[in-house]
Design a protein around this motif. Structure first.
Motif: not given
Ligand code: ARG
Length: 568
Positions: A450-456, A544-562
Motif C-alpha cells: 500500500p505504501y508503494i501504491q500510495y506513492t504512485y 518530468a521526474l514525478n511522472n517517470s517515478v510514477g511510470s516505473v513504480l507501476k511497471t515494477g509493481a505490475n511485475l510483482l502482480g500488484i
C-alpha cells in the motif's frame, strides 16, 4: 540509454588490456556520493598486474579521460572514484522513460530462450494453504519478470492429482455419497470424507482392499472411477480458481501428476538399461551415494506402484521434449529440498546436460501467521480465500476512514488489500520464513505494498494538478540538482539492473525492495521541494521526474502482480 558500467569498464579495458567483462563485475556503487557515483576497486587487479592498488589506480587514471557522462575521476585509497555528470544522467534516464513508458526496463537477454516456471501446484481434494499462496505469488512474479526480460515463459501448475488417496476418495464416495453435498464447500467435505475413510481403513482391512482396487481401476481407465476423479478435480479447481481469479494468476498448462502416469515406464526402462536401477527390499531405487546424497531415490515401491519422484522424472523428460527448456524452475517449499536434489541427480541419466543443468529448485521458507484470534478462527490450514477477503475488508475500512467519498472504493480496496498480501509475501527473502501480520502489511507508511501504491497515487495527483505533461525534449534537466532528486534519478537508472538481478537470483524480494527504495527517495524529494512552483522551467523538470517515478513504480509493481489504483 547510456550504460555507465559498460562505459567505465571499456575505459579501464583500454588502459589495462584486461577484458571489460571481467572489469565490469568489479564496479561498485558506493554508499555515499562523496566516494563517487561508481567506484572501481583496484585491489581486484593487484595480483594480475603485480602492483599495489594505489599504483594501479594512478596509472589507470593517467590513461583515461572524462567525457560528457563522467565529470571527474579521483583516486582514493586504491579506488578509482567516478563522478558522473548528473544533468546528463537525468536527461538520459528521463528521456528513456518518457519514450519507452511501460516498456522501460524491458530487455532482450532472454530472446530465444525457453523457461518453465512451475508454481502453485496444490493437491486435489485438499485445502489450498498459505504455503501454496507463497509459491503462487513467487512463481507469478518470476513468470512476469522473465517474460519482461524477453524469455519465452511457460507457466505450469503441476497439480497433485494422482496417488493412492484417490482410491480411498472413490470408496468414501461410494459409501457416503448421500451424506455429503459436495457442491457446497467441496474441499472441506472432501477432507472430511478422506479423514473418515482413513479411520475406517484402519479398522477394516476389507475397506482398504476395496480402496486399492479402486485405484487400480482408476489407473486402468475404468469409467466410473475416472468420472469420479474428474469430478473431484473439477470441484477442487473451481475452488482454486476463486483464488487465482482474485489474484489474476494465469497458467499455460495444468498438466499435473496424473498427466505423467502413462509416461513413467519409459523412465524405468531408461534407468534399467543404463544399469542404474537396483533392487532394495523389494523396491527399485537409484543409489545416489556417488552424488553425495545419502538417501537413494525410490523409483518403484515394493508393491510395484510408482511414486512422486518418478512422475517428476517423467515430467522432466516430457518438458525437455515439448518445450526444449533452457531453465525449469520449481517454486516449491523447502520441505522438498531433498526430493528435488534426488530427482535432479537422477535426471542426469534421463536427459541431456543442457536440460539437467537448467533444473532449479526455487525453495521458499515457511509462512507463519501471528498468533491470536485470526489464526485460531481460520484454523492452522488457513483458508486463503478468507484471508484475502478479510484483508480486502480491512483495506476498505482504512480507505473509508481516510476518504469517505472516494470513487470506486471497492475496487481500490481490492487492489490495496491484495497489494498488502502480495508485497508482504514477496518482500521476504525467498528462503526465509515469513510472518503475515495485518497491522504491518496494511500500514500505508511502512515498507508495504500500500505504501508503494500510495506513492504512485501521489505522483498521479501531482501530475493532474500540474495540468501539464512536459515535452521531454524541452525540459531543462539542469534544474534537477537537489540531492534527493539525483538520488531518485539514480534509482530510476537502476531499474533494469534490478530486474536482471531479480531473475538471476530468482528472488522477487530484490524488486520488492527496489520499489520501496524508489518510493522513499521520491517521497524525500517531494517532502523537501514544492513540485508545482511558479517558475516554469523548474516546474517542468520536476514534473518530468514525478511522472517517470510514477511510470516505473507501476511497471515494477505490475511485475510483482500488484495492481495500481489511480486514487486512494
Ligand atoms: N503438490 C505438491 C504439494 O502441494 C507440490 C508439487 C511440487 N512440484 C513438483 N514437481 N513436485 O506439496
Amino acid at each position: 540509454m547510456i550504460n555507465y558500467n559498460k562505459l567505465i569498464s571499456e575505459k579501464i579495458e583500454k588502459a589495462t588490456g584486461i577484458n571489460k567483462d571481467e572489469l565490469s563485475q568489479y564496479i561498485e556503487i558506493p554508499p555515499q556520493r562523496e566516494m563517487g557515483d561508481f567506484a572501481f576497486p583496484c585491489f581486484k587487479l593487484a595480483k594480475q598486474l603485480k602492483k599495489s592498488p594505489a599504483i594501479i589506480a594512478n596509472e589507470i587514471k593517467e590513461k583515461i579521460s572524462t567525457d560528457e557522462y563522467i565529470e571527474r575521476i579521483e583516486e582514493k585509497s586504491g579506488y578509482l572514484n567516478f563522478y558522473i555528470n548528473t544533468n546528463k544522467m537525468a536527461e538520459e534516464v528521463l528521456k528513456e522513460i518518457a519514450v519507452k513508458k511501460d516498456e522501460y526496463g524491458k530487455s532482450t537477454v532472454g530472446n530465444g530462450k525457453n523457461i518453465i516456471v512451475e508454481y502453485s501446484s496444490p493437491n486435489i481434494a485438499k485445502p489450498f494453504h498459505i504455503g501454496h499462496l507463497r509459491t503462487t505469488l513467487i512463481g507469478n512474479a518470476l513468470y512476469k519478470i522473465y517474460n519482461f526480460l524477453g524469455y519465452n515463459t511457460i507457466g505450469i501448475n503441476h497439480l497433485g492429482d494422482y496417488g493412492t488417496q484417490f482410491g480411498k476418495m472413490i470408496e468414501a464416495y461410494k459409501l457416503w455419497e448421500n451424506e455429503y453435498n459436495l457442491e457446497d464447500d467441496p474441499i472441506n467435505k472432501m477432507m472430511d470424507m478422506y479423514v473418515r475413510i482413513n479411520e475406517l481403513c484402519k479398522q477394516d482391512e476389507k475397506v482398504l482392499d476395496a480402496c486399492r482396487e479402486n485405484f487400480k481401476l482408476l489407473e486402468n481407465g475404468d469409467k466410473y472411477c475416472t468420472d469420479l476423479w474428474e469430478r473431484f478435480k473439477e470441484l477442487s479447481l473451481k475452488e482454486f480458481y476463486k483464488i487465482y481469479d482474485l489474484l489474476d494468476i494465469k497458467f499455460d498448462s495444468l498438466s499435473g501428476e496424473a498427466f505423467y502416469s502413462d509416461k513413467m515406464q519409459e523412465i524405468v526402462d531408461i534407468l534399467e538399461k543404463k544399469g542404474k536401477l537396483v533392487e532394495s527390499e523389494g523396491a527399485k531405487i537409484v543409489d545416489l551415494e556417488d552424488e553425495g546424497i545419502n538417501t537413494p531415490c525410490i523409483i518403484k515401491k515394493t508393491d510395484g506402484t510408482s511414486i512422486y519422484a518418478t512422475r517428476d522424472l517423467a515430467a522432466i523428460l516430457y518438458r525437455a521434449r515439448t518445450y526444449d527448456f533452457d531453465k525449469c524452475l520449481y517454486v516449491v517449499a523447502y520441505e522438498q529440498n531433498l526430493h528435488f536434489k534426488q530427482v535432479f541427480a537422477v535426471a542426469k541419466y534421463i536427459v541431456d546436460e543442457k536440460y539437467y543443468n537448467g533444473l532449479t529448485h526455487v525453495s521458499y521458507g515457511m509462512v507463519a501467521l501471528p498468533t491470536g484470534k485470526m489464526s485460531t478462527r481460520l484454523g492452522n490450514v488457513v483458508k486463503i480465500e478468507e484471508l484475502l477477503k478479510e484483508t480486502i475488508n480491512k483495506a476498505n475500512e482504512i480507505i473509508t476512514e481516510k476518504n469517505q467519498e472516494l470513487e470506486g472504493k471497492d475496487d481500490v480496496a481490492k487492489k490495496v488489500g491484495l497489494a498488502a498480501i502480495i508485497f508482504n509475501t514477496l518482500s521476504t527473502t525467498t528462503n526465509k520464513d515469513q510472518i503475515f501480520d495485518w497491522s504491518v502489511a496494511l500500514n500505508f507508511q511502512g515498507e508495504t505494498g500500500p505504501y508503494i501504491q500510495y506513492t504512485y497515487v501521489r505522483t498521479k495527483s501531482v501530475q493532474e494538478k500540474s495540468g501539464i505533461s512536459p515535452l521531454i525534449d524541452e525540459v531543462d534537466f539542469s534544474q534537477l540538482k537537489e540531492e534527493t532528486a539525483i538520488k531518485t534519478i539514480k534509482t530510476l537508472y537502476n531499474f533494469s539492473d534490478t530486474l536482471l538481478n531479480t531473475a538471476e537470483k530468482n528472488e522477487p524480494s530484490i524488486l520488492a525492495r527496489y520499489l520501496i527504495e524508489l518510493s522513499q527517495n521520491y517521497n524525500n524529494f517531494y517532502n523537501e521541494n514544492k513540485l508545482l512552483v511558479d517558475d516554469e522551467k523548474i516546474k517542468n523538470a520536476r514534473i518530468a521526474l514525478n511522472n517517470s517515478v510514477g511510470s516505473v513504480l507501476k511497471t515494477g509493481a505490475n511485475l510483482l502482480g500488484i495492481q495500481m489504483p489511480n486514487k486512494m
